[in-house]
Design a protein around this motif. Structure first.
Motif: not given
Length: 199
Positions: A112, A115, A177, A187, A191
């Motif tokens: 993350r 990202s 990404l 992301i 998810e």
């Protein structure tokens, strides 16, 4: 779970503290309080409802903004005096328009953070950055790189070369990404789609 399960004698003003956590990102979103009526309305509607200590009345998060908190799971803590609700937020949770009422880092975990860095590169487009060069070349080039890295990862997997697979899979994840950012996704979007399929 019933309201009688809570040990309200330990709670200030007899109100149950409720922690709201994003069911997908696991980010802590807010803290609120419930009385029996708020708890039972939450169970009945699937939308998190609190008791406002200042207004002395129930309020369902999102009732005016549409940014509801949809209940996924609820957990009582070990002492019976705090409730954790994992929820799917339908928009910003905080009245400031932010994802969370807590100013913790927006992204957690290295993937993350990577990202978030890619997003920053896209916004600032610094010179001498490979990521910048990819964004300049556009979606076709980025998608091509994702395809190339996917094939290389598959080849190393078939050959049973774990170290080379990890190397190529890392390249694949990075370029994926970048492609997510180019497409205006992140992301959490992936998810949420996977969670929807799972449920």
């Amino acid at each position: 779970m019933k309201f009688e399960d809570f040990k309200l004698d330990k709670c200030a003003d007899g109100l149950l503290p409720v922690i709201i956590q994003d069911a997908v990102s696991m980010k802590v979103l807010m803290l609120g309080y419930m009385n029996r009526e708020a708890f039972e309305k939450t169970l009945a509607t699937g939308n998190v409802t609190f008791f406002s200590r200042t207004r002395k009345q129930l309020w369902t998060k999102g009732e005016t903004s549409g940014d509801f908190l949809k209940v996924v799971e609820m957990y009582l803590d070990c002492d019976g005096d705090t409730l954790l609700i994992k929820a799917n937020p339908m928009g910003p949770t905080c009245h400031r328009g932010t994802e969370s009422c807590f100013d913790t880092p927006a992204e957690e975990g290295f993937v993350r953070k990577l990202s978030a860095l890619i997003k920053k590169r896209h916004e600032e487009m610094p010179e001498n950055s490979y990521t910048t060069r990819l964004f300049i070349k556009g979606v076709k080039k980025i998608a091509q790189k994702v395809g190339e890295e996917a094939v290389e990862s598959a080849i190393e997997a078939v050959d049973g070369n774990r170290n080379r697979f990890v190397y190529e899979a890392s390249d694949l994840l990075y370029h994926y990404l970048v492609l997510l950012e180019e497409m205006g996704c992140n992301i959490s979007d992936i998810e949420k789609e996977l969670l929807f399929r799972h449920s």
